[in-house]
Each structure stands twice: as C-alpha cells, then as structure tokens.
Write a protein that holds these residues in place. Structure first.
Motif, short mmCIF file in Angstrom:
data_model
loop_
_atom_site.label_atom_id
_atom_site.label_comp_id
_atom_site.label_asym_id
_atom_site.label_seq_id
_atom_site.Cartn_x
_atom_site.Cartn_y
_atom_site.Cartn_z
N GLN A 74 0.88 -1.17 0.01
CA GLN A 74 -0.15 0.08 -0.09
C GLN A 74 0.86 1.24 0.04
O GLN A 74 1.70 1.32 0.77
CB GLN A 74 -0.98 0.11 1.29
CG GLN A 74 -1.81 1.24 1.27
CD GLN A 74 -2.81 1.23 2.29
OE1 GLN A 74 -2.97 0.16 3.12
NE2 GLN A 74 -3.37 2.26 2.71
N PRO A 105 -2.07 9.63 -0.21
CA PRO A 105 -1.84 8.72 -1.05
C PRO A 105 -0.40 8.81 -1.95
O PRO A 105 -0.41 8.64 -2.97
CB PRO A 105 -2.82 8.37 -1.82
CG PRO A 105 -3.61 9.68 -2.05
CD PRO A 105 -3.10 10.64 -0.80
N PRO A 155 -0.42 4.69 -14.62
CA PRO A 155 -1.28 3.76 -13.74
C PRO A 155 -1.41 2.33 -14.53
O PRO A 155 -1.49 2.42 -15.74
CB PRO A 155 -2.57 4.36 -13.51
CG PRO A 155 -2.13 5.84 -13.38
CD PRO A 155 -1.35 5.89 -14.67
N ASP A 210 -0.96 8.37 -5.94
CA ASP A 210 -2.55 8.35 -6.63
C ASP A 210 -2.77 9.50 -7.48
O ASP A 210 -2.46 10.46 -7.01
CB ASP A 210 -3.44 8.10 -5.63
CG ASP A 210 -4.83 7.78 -6.32
OD1 ASP A 210 -5.44 8.49 -6.42
OD2 ASP A 210 -4.93 6.39 -6.34
N TYR A 211 -3.21 9.13 -8.54
CA TYR A 211 -3.44 10.56 -9.30
C TYR A 211 -4.18 11.46 -8.60
O TYR A 211 -3.97 12.72 -8.94
CB TYR A 211 -4.39 9.97 -10.50
CG TYR A 211 -4.72 11.05 -11.51
CD1 TYR A 211 -4.21 11.39 -12.44
CD2 TYR A 211 -6.07 11.50 -11.48
CE1 TYR A 211 -4.48 12.56 -13.22
CE2 TYR A 211 -6.52 12.56 -12.26
CZ TYR A 211 -5.82 13.05 -13.01
OH TYR A 211 -6.36 14.14 -13.92
N SER A 212 -5.23 11.29 -7.74
CA SER A 212 -5.91 12.12 -7.10
C SER A 212 -5.32 13.04 -6.18
O SER A 212 -5.82 13.98 -5.79
CB SER A 212 -6.91 11.40 -6.34
OG SER A 212 -6.47 10.67 -5.00
N HIS A 232 0.47 -1.54 -10.59
CA HIS A 232 -0.16 -0.82 -9.38
C HIS A 232 -1.15 0.26 -10.14
O HIS A 232 -0.74 0.75 -11.31
CB HIS A 232 0.58 -0.51 -8.52
CG HIS A 232 1.90 0.11 -8.71
ND1 HIS A 232 1.93 1.50 -9.39
CD2 HIS A 232 3.09 -0.20 -8.45
CE1 HIS A 232 3.21 2.08 -9.66
NE2 HIS A 232 4.07 0.91 -9.13
N PRO A 233 -2.01 0.50 -9.48
CA PRO A 233 -2.92 1.68 -9.98
C PRO A 233 -2.34 2.97 -9.82
O PRO A 233 -3.06 4.09 -10.68
CB PRO A 233 -4.51 1.53 -9.02
CG PRO A 233 -3.91 0.88 -8.05
CD PRO A 233 -2.89 -0.14 -8.28
N GLU A 234 -1.36 3.28 -9.05
CA GLU A 234 -0.82 4.49 -8.78
C GLU A 234 0.24 4.91 -9.81
O GLU A 234 0.71 3.92 -10.85
CB GLU A 234 -0.08 4.59 -7.52
CG GLU A 234 -0.64 4.33 -6.37
CD GLU A 234 -1.16 2.85 -6.05
OE1 GLU A 234 -1.86 2.69 -5.15
OE2 GLU A 234 -0.52 1.94 -6.54
#
Length: 293
Positions: free
Chosen positions: A12, A19, A74, A96-98, A40-42
C-alpha cells in the motif's frame, strides 16, 4: 489451469488521506537483479541515482541509467533486471492520481494532468535529455524523496508542491519533443498472458509446450519470443520467478528453507540452495539472517 490477471503489487502506497510513498533501493556491484514484473493503479516516477539497469514497461525494453527519469502510468506492467555489474541505486515516488488532481475536472486537470497521464498516449514517458530542465527535474525528485523521508512538520504540503513542480518540468521537457512511447498492444498482451500463466502455475511442473498450447502458438515461436522480450529462456524465467517468491518468503516468514523450496516449485532443498546461491550469491539461511541485522 487457473489464469487471472495477477501481479498487482500488494504494497500500500501511503493511505487514504495521503496516498503517496517514496522508496530507495541499493544493490551491490555484481548483484544480478531478479526479474520483477508488477503493476499498480498509482503513478510511479522512477529515477536512477547511480548505475544503470535493463527495464521494461509492457512490451517496451530499454536501458535506464543515472540521470534518467521514468514516468510509469497507472496499471502498466513493469519490471527491471540485470544491473550490468555495477552498483545500482534508484529511487521511486509512487502516488495516486487524485493526490495531484485537486478539484475534480478543473482547468489544470483538463489541460495538463489528463493528457500527461492518459494511457492512450502510451504507458510511460522516458526522460533522458541532459539539459537544465532535466537537471532541475532530477533535483526536484531528490528533494521530494528527502522531504518525504525526513517527515518534518508540514512535509505533506511540500511533497504535493514538489510533485506539481515535477509535473511542470516534465511538461516543459515535452516541448523539447520528448514524446510518450506507444507500446505494441499485441506484444504487450502476450507478455501479460505469459507472466500471468507462470505466476499462477509456478508451484507446479510447467513446461514450454503447456504455455504454447495456452497461447495457441508454436513452441518455436514462443522460444524466439522469450529471447527477444525476456532476454532469457522459458526455463530460466520460471526459475527466476520461483527464486523471487522464495526470497520474499525468506524475508517475510519463519518457514523452514525446505518447506519454502517445495512451496515455490523446487523439487528439493539442495537444488533450491544451489540455484538461490547463483542469483543471490549466498545461501538461503545466510540471506535470512542478513535481513535480521
């Protein structure tokens, strides 16, 4: 045989409210880096501070060396191996994109962030121009790493500010005709299927013809594909995967070495010890003890 989309990284990166994480890895001279594919989505920004290594994102292999910056988008499958017999040190900032996007769909997101991180323009951006902007980008990434590592009061604000500066520097470098690389979709899908097949079945006895049948290709074609895209044979790749799994179990569990050998697909503890020594230049027992010091 069960096939799914494996290799999502279990780690994580930060938490819901912050994040982002930063990592540093150092490898001694002549240490052969294990092949390590994951996704990973990051977003990940990977940069080498010393040495050089082979790297691959989806179907695109290349060499990355000191001073280069690699932006991995990502969900892109990526990994590295073979550090060319030199000491290798690299850092990565994963977020993370956010973390950067701020107010949803504002001008900054529409005009800059969405186009930069869009998978439609390729899975990665490799920045290796030796100019003042590249130097500033590299220094800003190092500052981001140190601020994150020291975690002094208010560091979260600086990390976000520095990463926005990193994005700005990347955008400026792109004006210098550094373009995202579009990958070969068919080749990339073949690599994902191979990696997934071995990931799901490495504990069993698997042979080349079983993989060829799963992919609906000939064994000859598959041999050539491995040589061109994995730079090793199928047998060598399966061995690397098993050793990588064993190395993680040695670090994270107290399981006996003999049990680990069987769990990852080796027929005997002695054979496992021999093969582990070829890659890690030590015995499994000594490796485990070294992790505890």
């Amino acid at each position: 045989m069960k096939i799914s989309r494996p290799l999502r990284e279990n780690r994580q990166h930060g938490d819901l409210l912050f994040p982002v994480s930063a990592y540093e890895t150092k490898m001694e001279q002549d240490f052969e880096m294990p092949l390590s594919y994951h996704w990973h989505p990051e977003i990940e920004i990977f940069f080498i501070t010393s040495g050089k290594a082979n790297f691959q994102v989806e179907a695109e292999p290349f060499i990355i060396e000191e001073g280069d910056v690699l932006l991995i988008k990502p969900n892109a499958l990526h990994g590295s191996h073979d550090c060319f017999g030199t000491q290798l040190e690299f850092r990565a900032v994963v977020f993370d994109y956010s973390f950067l996007s701020g107010m949803a769909n504002d001008r900054i997101e529409q005009k800059y962030l969405n186009p930069l991180f869009s998978e439609e323009q390729g899975h990665f951006i490799l920045l290796r121009e030796k100019n003042s902007i590249q130097k500033a980008l590299f220094e800003m990434l190092n500052k981001t790493f140190f601020v994150f590592d020291e975690k002094e009061k208010g560091y979260e604000v600086l990390v976000r500010a520095y990463l926005l500066q990193v994005v700005y520097d990347i955008l400026m470098l792109q004006k210098g005709e550094i373009k995202p690389v579009k990958t070969n979709t068919r080749k990339s899908e073949m690599i994902r299927k191979i990696v997934g097949f071995v990931e799901e079945n490495h504990t069993q006895r698997i042979v080349l013809n079983s993989l060829a049948a799963y992919l609906s290709v000939s064994e000859g074609y598959l041999c050539r594909f491995f040589k061109d895209n994995f730079h090793m044979t199928f047998v060598e790749y399966v061995q690397r995967v098993r050793l990588q799994k064993a190395e993680r179990l040695l670090r994270e569990t107290d399981d006996p070495v003999g049990k680990i050998a069987l769990d990852v697909g080796f027929g005997s503890g002695n054979y496992f010890t021999t093969e582990f020594g070829k890659l890690y230049h030590t015995t499994p027992q000594k490796y485990r003890k070294g992790q505890d010091t």
